[in-house]
Structure formats: C-alpha cells, structure tokens
Design an enzyme around this catalytic site. Structure first.
Site, PDB file in Angstrom:
ATOM      1  N   ASP A 103      69.737  43.518  23.546  1.00  0.00           N
ATOM      2  CA  ASP A 103      69.880  44.037  22.178  1.00  0.00           C
ATOM      3  C   ASP A 103      71.318  43.815  21.740  1.00  0.00           C
ATOM      4  O   ASP A 103      72.251  44.288  22.389  1.00  0.00           O
ATOM      5  CB  ASP A 103      69.537  45.540  22.158  1.00  0.00           C
ATOM      6  CG  ASP A 103      69.558  46.139  20.744  1.00  0.00           C
ATOM      7  OD1 ASP A 103      69.872  45.416  19.775  1.00  0.00           O
ATOM      8  OD2 ASP A 103      69.262  47.349  20.620  1.00  0.00           O
TER       9      ASP A 103
ATOM     10  N   SER B 232      67.294  51.690  28.107  1.00  0.00           N
ATOM     11  CA  SER B 232      68.290  50.947  27.344  1.00  0.00           C
ATOM     12  C   SER B 232      69.668  51.232  27.936  1.00  0.00           C
ATOM     13  O   SER B 232      70.105  52.380  27.959  1.00  0.00           O
ATOM     14  CB  SER B 232      68.221  51.396  25.875  1.00  0.00           C
ATOM     15  OG  SER B 232      69.267  50.826  25.130  1.00  0.00           O
TER      16      SER B 232
ATOM     17  N   GLU C 224      66.772  41.505  20.712  1.00  0.00           N
ATOM     18  CA  GLU C 224      66.668  42.460  19.607  1.00  0.00           C
ATOM     19  C   GLU C 224      67.856  42.304  18.666  1.00  0.00           C
ATOM     20  O   GLU C 224      69.006  42.284  19.099  1.00  0.00           O
ATOM     21  CB  GLU C 224      66.627  43.881  20.213  1.00  0.00           C
ATOM     22  CG  GLU C 224      66.334  44.992  19.221  1.00  0.00           C
ATOM     23  CD  GLU C 224      66.238  46.367  19.924  1.00  0.00           C
ATOM     24  OE1 GLU C 224      66.038  46.419  21.157  1.00  0.00           O
ATOM     25  OE2 GLU C 224      66.368  47.376  19.217  1.00  0.00           O
TER      26      GLU C 224
ATOM     27  N   ASP D 297      65.110  45.259  14.628  1.00  0.00           N
ATOM     28  CA  ASP D 297      65.326  46.707  14.634  1.00  0.00           C
ATOM     29  C   ASP D 297      65.954  47.071  13.284  1.00  0.00           C
ATOM     30  O   ASP D 297      65.245  47.414  12.321  1.00  0.00           O
ATOM     31  CB  ASP D 297      66.232  47.060  15.842  1.00  0.00           C
ATOM     32  CG  ASP D 297      66.696  48.510  15.877  1.00  0.00           C
ATOM     33  OD1 ASP D 297      66.407  49.270  14.940  1.00  0.00           O
ATOM     34  OD2 ASP D 297      67.367  48.923  16.853  1.00  0.00           O
TER      35      ASP D 297
ATOM     36  N   GLY E  16      64.519  53.971  20.265  1.00  0.00           N
ATOM     37  CA  GLY E  16      65.092  55.299  20.488  1.00  0.00           C
ATOM     38  C   GLY E  16      66.449  55.403  19.822  1.00  0.00           C
ATOM     39  O   GLY E  16      67.105  54.392  19.548  1.00  0.00           O
TER      40      GLY E  16
ATOM     41  N   LYS F 280      61.227  52.532  14.602  1.00  0.00           N
ATOM     42  CA  LYS F 280      61.889  53.829  14.783  1.00  0.00           C
ATOM     43  C   LYS F 280      61.464  54.704  13.620  1.00  0.00           C
ATOM     44  O   LYS F 280      61.636  54.308  12.452  1.00  0.00           O
ATOM     45  CB  LYS F 280      63.415  53.673  14.785  1.00  0.00           C
ATOM     46  CG  LYS F 280      63.972  53.032  16.032  1.00  0.00           C
ATOM     47  CD  LYS F 280      65.491  52.912  15.999  1.00  0.00           C
ATOM     48  CE  LYS F 280      65.984  52.201  17.250  1.00  0.00           C
ATOM     49  NZ  LYS F 280      67.398  51.775  17.129  1.00  0.00           N
TER      50      LYS F 280
ATOM     51  N   LYS G 159      72.443  45.980  26.434  1.00  0.00           N
ATOM     52  CA  LYS G 159      73.148  45.693  25.191  1.00  0.00           C
ATOM     53  C   LYS G 159      74.073  44.509  25.444  1.00  0.00           C
ATOM     54  O   LYS G 159      74.701  44.423  26.508  1.00  0.00           O
ATOM     55  CB  LYS G 159      73.978  46.910  24.768  1.00  0.00           C
ATOM     56  CG  LYS G 159      73.132  48.139  24.453  1.00  0.00           C
ATOM     57  CD  LYS G 159      72.496  48.013  23.089  1.00  0.00           C
ATOM     58  CE  LYS G 159      71.738  49.285  22.721  1.00  0.00           C
ATOM     59  NZ  LYS G 159      71.173  49.219  21.373  1.00  0.00           N
TER      60      LYS G 159
ATOM     61  N   LYS H 112      66.490  47.031  29.261  1.00  0.00           N
ATOM     62  CA  LYS H 112      67.149  46.448  28.087  1.00  0.00           C
ATOM     63  C   LYS H 112      68.644  46.605  28.268  1.00  0.00           C
ATOM     64  O   LYS H 112      69.121  47.693  28.586  1.00  0.00           O
ATOM     65  CB  LYS H 112      66.661  47.188  26.836  1.00  0.00           C
ATOM     66  CG  LYS H 112      67.588  47.194  25.622  1.00  0.00           C
ATOM     67  CD  LYS H 112      66.835  47.692  24.376  1.00  0.00           C
ATOM     68  CE  LYS H 112      67.734  48.413  23.399  1.00  0.00           C
ATOM     69  NZ  LYS H 112      67.002  48.945  22.215  1.00  0.00           N
TER      70      LYS H 112
HETATM   71  O1  OSB Z   1      69.740  49.634  18.734  1.00  0.00           O
HETATM   72  O2  OSB Z   1      68.151  50.645  19.681  1.00  0.00           O
HETATM   73  C1  OSB Z   1      69.304  50.640  19.248  1.00  0.00           C
HETATM   74  C2  OSB Z   1      70.965  53.961  20.184  1.00  0.00           C
HETATM   75  C3  OSB Z   1      71.681  54.241  19.040  1.00  0.00           C
HETATM   76  C4  OSB Z   1      71.656  53.335  18.001  1.00  0.00           C
HETATM   77  C5  OSB Z   1      70.904  52.152  18.107  1.00  0.00           C
HETATM   78  C6  OSB Z   1      70.166  51.885  19.256  1.00  0.00           C
HETATM   79  C7  OSB Z   1      70.228  52.795  20.315  1.00  0.00           C
HETATM   80  C8  OSB Z   1      69.545  52.569  21.576  1.00  0.00           C
HETATM   81  C9  OSB Z   1      69.223  53.796  22.360  1.00  0.00           C
HETATM   82  O3  OSB Z   1      69.321  51.468  22.047  1.00  0.00           O
HETATM   83  C10 OSB Z   1      67.928  53.776  23.041  1.00  0.00           C
HETATM   84  C11 OSB Z   1      67.626  55.138  23.616  1.00  0.00           C
HETATM   85  O4  OSB Z   1      67.378  56.099  22.846  1.00  0.00           O
HETATM   86  O5  OSB Z   1      67.650  55.248  24.849  1.00  0.00           O
HETATM   87 MG    MG Z   2      68.262  48.161  18.695  1.00  0.00          MG
END
Ligand code: OSB
Ligand code: MG
Length: 375
Positions: free
Chosen positions: A194, A141, A219, A244, A296, A268, A169, A167
C-alpha cells in the site's frame, strides 16, 4: 430494515484518545495515538446505537479531521437526524445528501443509526445488512519500519499467528529493496503493498518492477484524487491495482471500473459515508466481478465491529485489515474484544454490532463529551 418510526431523544458525542500499542507509519506520516469521535444515538425508549468516526487528527489521509467532523455533525448532520422521525437506516444517506463530502462525519452517525435499528429489531447487524458468513478472514497491515530486519521479524510473527495475508506500506526509498528481502525470506506468502498515493507516473519504472514480486495487489500507488493516471498505470503493469483513497461513492467506483483504473476495491465505511453506500458499492462490484475487501483505519472496537458486520457480505472475497483488538490496543472499549484464531474472526450473533459497550473503558479514554438534545 424497518421498525416503527424512531424519534431520537439525544446524541452523545465523545472525543476519546487511546494510545496505539505500535506506532503506525505510512507514506503520509506517523500515528502514535488515536484521537477520535464516538457517537451514541439514543431513542425515546432509551435504546442506543453506536458509531465511530474514523477521521484522524490531521487531514493526511483525506480532508477530514476530528475537529471538522465535530463541527459538521454539530452544525448540520445532527439537526438533519432530529428533524423528522427515522423510518429506516437506509434513509439517512438521503437526509445527508445536501451536505457535500464529509463522509466520515456522515458515516459515524449513519452507522450508529444502523446499530440502533438492528438492536430495536433484535437482530445482528450482519443479518440486517444481508451478510451470510459466520466467520471472516483477516490480514495485517504493517507500517513502514526503521529497518528491513525489523520488518522481517514482524512478518515472521504475523505469518506464525496465521494472518491470511500480509500488507506492507511502501514509499519511494522503501520499496524494491524491501520487497526483494521479504520475498527472499518468504517466497510464497500472500503479500500486497500500500503506497497511500506516494508515487506518480514519473515512477513508472519502479512501479513496473513490482510485477516481479507476485503481489496480490498494489493499493493506491498514485494520486488520491486521480483515477485517470491509475488507469494508465494499470494498462502498463500486471499486478492488480486496488483503489482506496480515490473511492468515495458508488459513482466513483463505477467510473474507476469503467476506466480500468483498478481491478480490486478496498471499501472503508467511513470513506464512503456509511453502510448503505458501502453495501451498494459491494453489490455493484459483485455484478462487475471486482473483488472487494474491507479496509481499516486503526479503529476502536466500535468501528471494528461495524467493519466485521460489513465483511460478512459475499463479495468481500479478499482478507481485510480488521485485525483483532489486541493488535492495536492494550484495552479495547467493547466486550468481548475482537479476537482472531489463525487469521479468522468469528462473527458475533448478538443484536446490533454484536459486542457490548464497555462504558467504564469509554469513560477512561474520554477527553470531552457533548450531548445534543432533540427539542
Ligand atoms: O491506507 O489503509 C490505509 C490506516 C490509516 C490510514 C490509512 C490506512 C491505514 C491502514 C490501517 O492501512 C489498517 C488497519 O486498520 O490495520
Ligand atoms: Mg490504504
């Protein structure tokens, strides 16, 4: 999973602070360091189980924070754990039932009890959960970057390292242009985005254009608490929506699937209140042919180990966000650290979470700690 009744002797709650190797930017903000709680549940015979709260310092991702988790555990959840002997980890969810939400606080304690019971039964947590895989596939990510060039160089590196999907953001202003450049350079990589709730249905034109990029999924594009608008959006775009933030329970999953709000779910453990609920959501999604993957929250080794164990269940079909320790930390608090070979993690077979706890490292990162005695 059963064992003879377990009476907890004490719970040690530690607050740790660890610097992230790479700061992580999403549509809701930037994380440079991770302050988080670890709980250790210790029984009368001195066996211990470990859990991690994935709540972050600010209530950006959901309403929970490190401080609210501490107070809810101290005032409500820990007294429930001490009240009666524990017969099985599956029973904990019911004990916490009368406390609304606060799922990350519940999960920290519930996962510690799972680890404790698996260790007492001398089996790996994966086995205790019913997982069958001996390796799992992971993706990466990537947060929002200062420049597209830098993002492209990161993707180049992660593709080289063998991650099974990328992935990125996105948020308004960091979406279509970025994806055009990414697809120009990497036409065929398994790619997803995401948005962490950064859009609304007013952005429909932008969201529709995402169909041009052959994404595995998008996402949580819309409101964190809105499965109605997601259903509307899903009916207008081809790219599968993955929820999510909107899924906190089996009930939420059932309603979202029924409404057509998503075609994929990110599970999660912290967001849904623990492993028992996570497993039930997994089972339900399998029945409804909805693929899931494990999300994560930039976990330390302890939360990461729980994620790995959960991912061994069969409907975790898509690569998760459980990248190796060294992606996040200069030094992790478990031994060995989580490593991946070509985007694949070997699932440990040792009892419980399967990794040993490095108490020296834990002490090094501990800011403060408190012990709750079962009197
Ligand atoms: O939206 O998945 C998410 C981290 C903090 C809060 C929300 C998210 C995330 C990540 C991190 O995308 C993914 C990772 O742990 O590498
Ligand atoms: Mg997410």
């Amino acid at each position: 999973m059963n064992s003879k009744k377990t009476v907890l002797n004490r719970i040690v709650m530690r607050k740790l602070c660890m610097n992230l190797k790479n700061s992580f930017t999403t549509s809701f903000g930037t994380l440079k360091e991770k302050e988080f709680l670890l709980v250790e549940a210790i029984d009368e015979d001195g066996n211990s189980g470990w859990g991690e709260s994935v709540a972050i310092f600010s209530p950006w991702y959901n309403e929970e924070t490190v401080k609210t988790n501490e107070s809810v555990m101290e005032d409500f959840l820990i007294p429930f754990l001490f009240k009666d002997p524990i017969v099985s980890p599956e029973e904990i969810r019911k004990r916490f039932m009368h406390i609304r939400r606060n799922n990350m606080a519940k999960s920290a304690l519930e996962t510690a009890v799972w680890d404790l019971f698996a260790k007492k039964n001398n089996i790996a947590l994966t086995k205790a959960l019913g997982g069958k895989k001996d390796e799992i596939e992971v993706g990466i990510s990537i947060g929002i970057q200062n420049s597209i060039e830098h993002l492209l160089s990161l993707i180049d590196r992660y593709v080289d390292e063998g991650y099974k999907r990328i992935k990125i953001k996105i948020m308004p202003g960091w979406d279509i242009d970025v994806l055009e450049k990414v697809r120009d350079r990497f036409p065929d990589i398994p790619l997803m985005v995401d948005a962490n709730s950064a859009y609304t249905l007013k952005d429909l034109e932008i969201l529709r254009r995402l169909d041009e990029f052959n994404l595995m999924m998008i996402e949580q594009p819309l409101g964190y608490d809105d499965i109605i608008d997601h259903a509307e959006l899903q009916s207008q775009i081809n790219t599968p929506i993955c929820l999510d933030e909107s899924i906190h329970s089996l009930g939420d999953a059932r309603k979202a699937i029924k409404l057509g709000s998503c075609k994929i779910i990110n599970i999660k453990i912290g967001r849904v209140g623990g492993l028992t609920e996570a497993k039930e959501i997994h089972d339900y999604c399998a029945e409804k042919k909805i693929p899931v993957w494990c999300g994560g929250m930039l976990e330390s080794g302890i939360g990461r180990a729980h994620n790995i164990a959960l991912t061994t269940l069969s409907n975790f079909i898509l690569p998760g966000d459980t990248a190796p320790s060294s992606h996040y930390w200069n030094e992790d608090i478990i031994e060995p650290e989580v490593t991946a070979d070509n985007g694949t993690i070997k699932v440990p077979s040792e009892p419980g979470i399967g990794y040993s706890i490095n108490r020296i490292k834990i002490d090094k990162f501990t800011v403060c700690s408190k012990t709750y005695i079962n009197k």
